[in-house]
Design a protein around this motif. Structure first.
Motif, PDB file in Angstrom:
ATOM      1  N   THR A 146      13.577  15.705  14.464  1.00  0.00           N
ATOM      2  CA  THR A 146      12.202  15.696  13.943  1.00  0.00           C
ATOM      3  C   THR A 146      12.194  15.330  12.460  1.00  0.00           C
ATOM      4  O   THR A 146      11.219  14.774  11.965  1.00  0.00           O
ATOM      5  CB  THR A 146      11.504  17.070  14.115  1.00  0.00           C
ATOM      6  OG1 THR A 146      12.276  18.078  13.439  1.00  0.00           O
ATOM      7  CG2 THR A 146      11.347  17.454  15.584  1.00  0.00           C
ATOM      8  N   GLN A 147      13.287  15.608  11.774  1.00  0.00           N
ATOM      9  CA  GLN A 147      13.332  15.366  10.329  1.00  0.00           C
ATOM     10  C   GLN A 147      13.933  14.004   9.985  1.00  0.00           C
ATOM     11  O   GLN A 147      13.340  13.209   9.258  1.00  0.00           O
ATOM     12  CB  GLN A 147      14.131  16.483   9.645  1.00  0.00           C
ATOM     13  CG  GLN A 147      13.543  17.860   9.932  1.00  0.00           C
ATOM     14  CD  GLN A 147      12.041  17.896   9.654  1.00  0.00           C
ATOM     15  OE1 GLN A 147      11.602  17.570   8.553  1.00  0.00           O
ATOM     16  NE2 GLN A 147      11.240  18.260  10.656  1.00  0.00           N
ATOM     17  N   ARG A 148      15.132  13.729  10.498  1.00  0.00           N
ATOM     18  CA  ARG A 148      15.801  12.475  10.079  1.00  0.00           C
ATOM     19  C   ARG A 148      15.130  11.249  10.689  1.00  0.00           C
ATOM     20  O   ARG A 148      15.080  10.203  10.059  1.00  0.00           O
ATOM     21  CB  ARG A 148      17.299  12.504  10.443  1.00  0.00           C
ATOM     22  CG  ARG A 148      18.083  13.476   9.584  1.00  0.00           C
ATOM     23  CD  ARG A 148      19.589  13.339   9.759  1.00  0.00           C
ATOM     24  NE  ARG A 148      20.253  14.369   8.981  1.00  0.00           N
ATOM     25  CZ  ARG A 148      20.460  15.614   9.412  1.00  0.00           C
ATOM     26  NH1 ARG A 148      20.106  15.970  10.636  1.00  0.00           N
ATOM     27  NH2 ARG A 148      21.033  16.498   8.626  1.00  0.00           N
ATOM     28  N   ARG A 151      12.106  10.552   8.586  1.00  0.00           N
ATOM     29  CA  ARG A 151      12.486  10.037   7.270  1.00  0.00           C
ATOM     30  C   ARG A 151      12.943   8.586   7.356  1.00  0.00           C
ATOM     31  O   ARG A 151      12.762   7.818   6.418  1.00  0.00           O
ATOM     32  CB  ARG A 151      13.589  10.907   6.649  1.00  0.00           C
ATOM     33  CG  ARG A 151      13.066  12.219   6.024  1.00  0.00           C
ATOM     34  CD  ARG A 151      14.232  13.169   5.792  1.00  0.00           C
ATOM     35  NE  ARG A 151      13.899  14.348   4.996  1.00  0.00           N
ATOM     36  CZ  ARG A 151      13.205  15.389   5.421  1.00  0.00           C
ATOM     37  NH1 ARG A 151      12.694  15.407   6.635  1.00  0.00           N
ATOM     38  NH2 ARG A 151      12.984  16.425   4.614  1.00  0.00           N
ATOM     39  N   LYS A 155       6.711   8.815   9.979  1.00  0.00           N
ATOM     40  CA  LYS A 155       6.236   9.918  10.828  1.00  0.00           C
ATOM     41  C   LYS A 155       5.508   9.432  12.077  1.00  0.00           C
ATOM     42  O   LYS A 155       5.643  10.015  13.153  1.00  0.00           O
ATOM     43  CB  LYS A 155       5.305  10.805   9.984  1.00  0.00           C
ATOM     44  CG  LYS A 155       4.790  12.040  10.690  1.00  0.00           C
ATOM     45  CD  LYS A 155       4.167  12.999   9.687  1.00  0.00           C
ATOM     46  CE  LYS A 155       3.547  14.204  10.353  1.00  0.00           C
ATOM     47  NZ  LYS A 155       2.175  13.990  10.809  1.00  0.00           N
ATOM     48  N   GLU A 219      15.737  13.211  -1.452  1.00  0.00           N
ATOM     49  CA  GLU A 219      15.105  14.528  -1.281  1.00  0.00           C
ATOM     50  C   GLU A 219      14.482  15.036  -2.585  1.00  0.00           C
ATOM     51  O   GLU A 219      13.983  16.151  -2.644  1.00  0.00           O
ATOM     52  CB  GLU A 219      16.126  15.557  -0.782  1.00  0.00           C
ATOM     53  CG  GLU A 219      16.818  15.192   0.517  1.00  0.00           C
ATOM     54  CD  GLU A 219      15.838  14.929   1.652  1.00  0.00           C
ATOM     55  OE1 GLU A 219      14.850  15.664   1.770  1.00  0.00           O
ATOM     56  OE2 GLU A 219      16.051  13.954   2.398  1.00  0.00           O
TER      57      GLU A 219
END
Ligand code: CAA
Length: 260
Positions: A146-148, A151, A155, A219
């Motif tokens: 869901t994150q990488r 990114r 999205k 980040e």
């Protein structure tokens, strides 16, 4: 190094790590995740290894996901612990100060897509298939998808892949920036070794610093990230490779880097 579920070989400074459970399409069970974590820890300390290629054994799969048979009976606490093993592996790959190239030679689904996502560069065979099919199993990605994925491809596209569970082929993965390059299956490993060899011939402290700046800088806010880059740029000037690289340029000869 001897492993039950991995093949490991080093030649010309390039380590090839092959997830090797072809009968289960290289699905990641806890034992394989632990072996991969140990393997990347050893690679970190092995000065003979400059660049890593990660691939899957057999003809069909890179990695078809976390091992569904093993996960099926986990309770919530055990499942969370299992997910953290996947995160530990992703961190080991991302924090390794050496580049890792994923050579995606077939299905890269669920935890397999997530494993490819934590690598620095993704090369794919024309027959590769990517997806986060976890919703088909009543769960969500658990090794960072869901994150990488969001990114890397944004999205909206990540939401579509994760919420539909659809698979996409290598051409579509290339179009949306999920993979860098696509090759006929028979040429994939040669292409991966060629790219690894090219990187291995550079100043490797600089390559490691570039990895750190890309990883940590993305980040941060831009001002802090540029400060980090300036600090690491400065640190390059403490290396023999900076002196050799610039002197070789001025003397119009190829540089001979020593990795220090
Ligand atoms: N876990 C365990 N075993 C798996 C597996 C997986 N993720 N993927 C495939 N296998 C096994 C199959 O059960 C089968 O075993 P048997 O021969 O003993 O029956 C063998 O590998 C070959 O697979 P198929 O017969 O299904 O091969 P196929 O060519 O018909 O289909 C496929 C290939 C489309 C990849 C299909 O195997 C499939 O859909 N696999 C599951 C993909 C998936 O859902 N991955 C996500 C897992 S969840 C996850 O990863 C969570 C997370 O983020 C941490």
């Amino acid at each position: 190094m001897n492993f039950e579920n991995l093949l490991y070989e080093v030649s010309d400074g390039i380590a090839t790590v092959t997830v090797n459970r072809p009968k289960a399409l290289n699905a990641l069970n806890a034992a394989t995740l632990k072996e991969l974590i140990n393997c990347f820890a050893a690679i970190r300390d092995d000065e003979a290894v400059k660049v890593v290629i990660l691939t899957g054994g057999g003809e069909k799969a890179f990695v078809a996901g976390a091992d569904i048979a093993e996960m099926q009976s986990l309770d919530a606490v055990e499942a969370s612990r299992f997910a953290r093993l996947g995160h530990e592996l992703a961190a080991a790959v991302e924090e390794l100060p050496k580049p890792v190239i994923a050579a995606v030679n077939g299905y890269a689904l669920g935890g397999g897509c997530e494993l490819a996502l934590c690598c620095d560069i993704r090369l794919a065979a024309e027959n590769a298939q990517f997806g986060q099919p976890e919703v088909n199993l009543g769960v969500i990605p658990g090794f960072g998808g869901t994150q990488r994925l969001a990114r890397l491809i944004g999205k909206g596209l990540a939401s579509e892949l994760i919420m539909t569970g659809d698979m996409i082929d290598a051409a579509e993965a290339h179009r949306i920036g999920l993979v860098n390059k696509v090759f006929p299956a028979a040429d994939l490993m040669t292409a991966a070794r060629k790219m690894a060899g090219k990187i291995a011939s550079k100043g490797l402290v600089a390559v490691g610093f570039a990895k750190a700046a890309l990883r940590d800088g993305l980040e941060m806010d831009l001002a802090r990230a540029c400060n980090l880059e300036a600090d690491l740029f400065g640190l390059c000037f403490a290396t023999a490779d900076q002196k050799e690289g610039m002197q070789a340029f001025l003397e119009k000869r190829p540089a001979k880097f020593v990795g220090k």
